[in-house]
Design a protein around this motif. Sequence first.
Motif, PDB file in Angstrom:
ATOM      1  N   PRO A 161      10.583  -3.631  -6.548  1.00  0.00           N
ATOM      2  CA  PRO A 161      11.854  -4.743  -7.071  1.00  0.00           C
ATOM      3  C   PRO A 161      11.948  -5.988  -6.873  1.00  0.00           C
ATOM      4  CG  PRO A 161      12.790  -3.107  -5.500  1.00  0.00           C
ATOM      5  CD  PRO A 161      10.963  -2.923  -5.350  1.00  0.00           C
ATOM      6  N   LEU A 162      10.695  -6.448  -5.578  1.00  0.00           N
ATOM      7  CA  LEU A 162      10.204  -8.139  -5.527  1.00  0.00           C
ATOM      8  C   LEU A 162       9.537  -8.669  -6.618  1.00  0.00           C
ATOM      9  CD1 LEU A 162       9.661  -8.168  -1.345  1.00  0.00           C
ATOM     10  CD2 LEU A 162      11.500  -9.374  -2.741  1.00  0.00           C
ATOM     11  N   LEU A 163       8.487  -7.462  -7.074  1.00  0.00           N
ATOM     12  CA  LEU A 163       7.819  -7.944  -7.898  1.00  0.00           C
ATOM     13  C   LEU A 163       8.615  -7.864 -10.082  1.00  0.00           C
ATOM     14  CD1 LEU A 163       5.329  -8.993  -9.277  1.00  0.00           C
ATOM     15  CD2 LEU A 163       4.612  -6.122  -9.292  1.00  0.00           C
ATOM     16  N   SER A 164       9.571  -6.870  -9.506  1.00  0.00           N
ATOM     17  CA  SER A 164      10.562  -6.834 -11.145  1.00  0.00           C
ATOM     18  C   SER A 164      10.985  -7.671 -10.699  1.00  0.00           C
ATOM     19  CB  SER A 164      10.827  -5.461 -10.952  1.00  0.00           C
ATOM     20  OG  SER A 164      10.739  -4.396 -10.493  1.00  0.00           O
ATOM     21  N   GLN A 165      11.797  -9.092  -9.893  1.00  0.00           N
ATOM     22  CA  GLN A 165      13.031  -9.743  -9.989  1.00  0.00           C
ATOM     23  C   GLN A 165      11.767 -11.070 -10.480  1.00  0.00           C
ATOM     24  OE1 GLN A 165      16.078  -8.292  -9.743  1.00  0.00           O
ATOM     25  NE2 GLN A 165      16.240 -10.607  -9.499  1.00  0.00           N
ATOM     26  N   ILE A 192      12.427  -1.548 -14.123  1.00  0.00           N
ATOM     27  CA  ILE A 192      13.442  -2.857 -14.124  1.00  0.00           C
ATOM     28  C   ILE A 192      13.536  -4.097 -14.991  1.00  0.00           C
ATOM     29  CG2 ILE A 192      14.617  -4.139 -12.003  1.00  0.00           C
ATOM     30  CD1 ILE A 192      13.455  -1.880  -9.908  1.00  0.00           C
ATOM     31  N   CYS A 193      11.965  -4.532 -15.378  1.00  0.00           N
ATOM     32  CA  CYS A 193      11.678  -5.675 -15.690  1.00  0.00           C
ATOM     33  C   CYS A 193      12.077  -5.653 -16.684  1.00  0.00           C
ATOM     34  CB  CYS A 193      10.974  -7.053 -14.950  1.00  0.00           C
ATOM     35  SG  CYS A 193       9.045  -5.930 -15.462  1.00  0.00           S
ATOM     36  N   HIS A 194      11.701  -4.333 -17.551  1.00  0.00           N
ATOM     37  CA  HIS A 194      12.209  -3.783 -19.133  1.00  0.00           C
ATOM     38  C   HIS A 194      10.562  -4.631 -19.714  1.00  0.00           C
ATOM     39  CE1 HIS A 194      15.722  -2.355 -18.511  1.00  0.00           C
ATOM     40  NE2 HIS A 194      15.873  -3.341 -17.561  1.00  0.00           N
ATOM     41  N   CYS A 255      -2.593 -10.385 -12.235  1.00  0.00           N
ATOM     42  CA  CYS A 255      -2.744  -9.747 -11.611  1.00  0.00           C
ATOM     43  C   CYS A 255      -1.962  -9.457 -10.036  1.00  0.00           C
ATOM     44  CB  CYS A 255      -4.156  -9.545 -10.767  1.00  0.00           C
ATOM     45  SG  CYS A 255      -4.535  -8.189 -10.004  1.00  0.00           S
ATOM     46  N   ALA A 256      -1.521  -8.667 -10.364  1.00  0.00           N
ATOM     47  CA  ALA A 256      -0.290  -8.067  -9.006  1.00  0.00           C
ATOM     48  C   ALA A 256      -0.254  -7.143  -7.686  1.00  0.00           C
ATOM     49  CB  ALA A 256       1.244  -8.389  -9.724  1.00  0.00           C
ATOM     50  N   SER A 257      -0.412  -7.712  -7.130  1.00  0.00           N
ATOM     51  CA  SER A 257      -0.730  -5.895  -5.669  1.00  0.00           C
ATOM     52  C   SER A 257       0.396  -6.385  -4.619  1.00  0.00           C
ATOM     53  CB  SER A 257      -2.226  -6.250  -5.751  1.00  0.00           C
ATOM     54  OG  SER A 257      -2.173  -4.842  -4.967  1.00  0.00           O
ATOM     55  N   VAL A 258       0.652  -5.023  -3.896  1.00  0.00           N
ATOM     56  CA  VAL A 258       1.735  -4.863  -2.719  1.00  0.00           C
ATOM     57  C   VAL A 258       0.735  -5.847  -1.941  1.00  0.00           C
ATOM     58  CG1 VAL A 258       3.233  -3.766  -1.844  1.00  0.00           C
ATOM     59  CG2 VAL A 258       2.429  -3.298  -3.935  1.00  0.00           C
ATOM     60  N   HIS A 259       0.028  -4.829  -1.835  1.00  0.00           N
ATOM     61  CA  HIS A 259      -1.675  -6.195  -0.444  1.00  0.00           C
ATOM     62  C   HIS A 259      -2.568  -5.907  -1.107  1.00  0.00           C
ATOM     63  CE1 HIS A 259       1.347  -2.380   1.580  1.00  0.00           C
ATOM     64  NE2 HIS A 259       1.245  -1.721   0.413  1.00  0.00           N
ATOM     65  N   GLY A 260      -3.013  -7.264  -0.734  1.00  0.00           N
ATOM     66  CA  GLY A 260      -4.216  -7.646  -1.270  1.00  0.00           C
ATOM     67  C   GLY A 260      -4.909  -7.845  -0.185  1.00  0.00           C
ATOM     68  N   THR A 280       0.283 -11.652  -4.615  1.00  0.00           N
ATOM     69  CA  THR A 280       0.650 -10.462  -3.612  1.00  0.00           C
ATOM     70  C   THR A 280       2.185 -10.792  -2.667  1.00  0.00           C
ATOM     71  OG1 THR A 280      -0.637 -11.859  -2.562  1.00  0.00           O
ATOM     72  CG2 THR A 280      -1.813 -10.137  -3.521  1.00  0.00           C
ATOM     73  N   THR A 281       2.180  -9.803  -2.348  1.00  0.00           N
ATOM     74  CA  THR A 281       3.833  -9.172  -1.270  1.00  0.00           C
ATOM     75  C   THR A 281       2.954 -10.250   0.374  1.00  0.00           C
ATOM     76  OG1 THR A 281       2.825  -7.805   0.424  1.00  0.00           O
ATOM     77  CG2 THR A 281       4.532  -7.369  -1.836  1.00  0.00           C
ATOM     78  N   ASN A 282       3.550 -10.801   1.035  1.00  0.00           N
ATOM     79  CA  ASN A 282       3.019 -10.947   2.748  1.00  0.00           C
ATOM     80  C   ASN A 282       2.840 -10.163   3.709  1.00  0.00           C
ATOM     81  OD1 ASN A 282       6.106 -10.699   2.825  1.00  0.00           O
ATOM     82  ND2 ASN A 282       6.529 -13.373   3.877  1.00  0.00           N
ATOM     83  N   SER A 283       2.036  -8.785   2.962  1.00  0.00           N
ATOM     84  CA  SER A 283       2.082  -7.649   3.796  1.00  0.00           C
ATOM     85  C   SER A 283       0.561  -7.997   4.767  1.00  0.00           C
ATOM     86  CB  SER A 283       1.985  -6.397   2.887  1.00  0.00           C
ATOM     87  OG  SER A 283       1.161  -6.697   2.095  1.00  0.00           O
ATOM     88  N   ILE A 284      -0.188  -8.717   4.165  1.00  0.00           N
ATOM     89  CA  ILE A 284      -1.402  -8.814   4.521  1.00  0.00           C
ATOM     90  C   ILE A 284      -1.519 -10.410   4.232  1.00  0.00           C
ATOM     91  CG2 ILE A 284      -3.969  -9.069   4.206  1.00  0.00           C
ATOM     92  CD1 ILE A 284      -3.498  -5.711   3.220  1.00  0.00           C
TER      93      ILE A 284
END
Length: 320
Positions: A161-165, A192-194, A255-260, A280-284
């Motif tokens: 959902p974060l990336l979709s937004q 979600i983002c269509h 390029c988008a990834s949850v974990h980079g 990326t998210t701030n997981s890493i």
Amino acid sequence: MATVMNSTMDVELTPAILFALNEHPLQSQLCQRLPAVNGQHSTRRFPDGESYLRIDTAVQDRHCIVLADLAYPDDKFLSLIFLVATLRELGAASVGLVAPYLCYMRQDKRFSAGEAVTSRIFASQLSSQIDWLVTVDPHLHRYHALDEIYTIPSKVVHAAPLLSQWLLSQKAMLLVGPDAESEQWVSQVASICHHPYVVGSKQRLGDTNVIVSLPDLSNFKDYTAVIIDDVIASGQTVVKCIDALHKQGVKHIFCASVHGIFVDGVDKVLLEKGVSQLITTNSIPHASNMLDLSDILVAPINQSIALLASAVNCNTISGS
């Protein structure tokens, strides 16, 4: 005091104490949003390479949270176990782990005779040390849920959902999954983002040697392709996907990834290959962190603590 609600009973808890195994951008954000107290601990190395640890915050009868991204886990696991075990010895009411990136999910079967199924071994060891686990988009391939290998309560948070937004505000985007394993992420984001999406096929010849093929993209040459995957580690799958996009005349690539993880500086390789933006998210922790996970982590963390506290209270009442 912070009151945490659950479906069984209301539990009034003193704010938890949050310890970060290593410096992490989510630490201050989570302390504010949970809310939680920032736990302090000291570490150093003895001359022979062994670890020294001291907990500097009183934890007696307090619920403790350990925040640790488990990228490059072999360098972190002993430190994590020392921290968790010491919190228990000092009287913590509970110790839970928030692992935005959860390691050792790759080897989920014995592909060749004699191989260690490290995902099961790691899950067993970690389950014996902590009371609950919250993580973000673990790489579930042959496992359907973490409960298949973890014996503690676990909650999985999804970053789609974060990336979709973010993608909702973008126009003329083509979402690209480089292989069949990425389809679950790409299709979820697209729903979600269509934006339209395609999924490639991958042939793996070795740990860093892959071939990626994409379907016909003649109708999308003027679109910006957004390669989406859950984890970018060696990045070779993404590199080959970029090559496949270039061969079909696609010029604009994100390029988008949850974990980079970006092993061996592959993030720079991706940019040199023509990727105009890494997301990326701030997981890493990384310069590409554009998506903050803190808001979607708060509820599952509070629920994990509250459910555990409720169970303890029920046991105490029934045993009294």
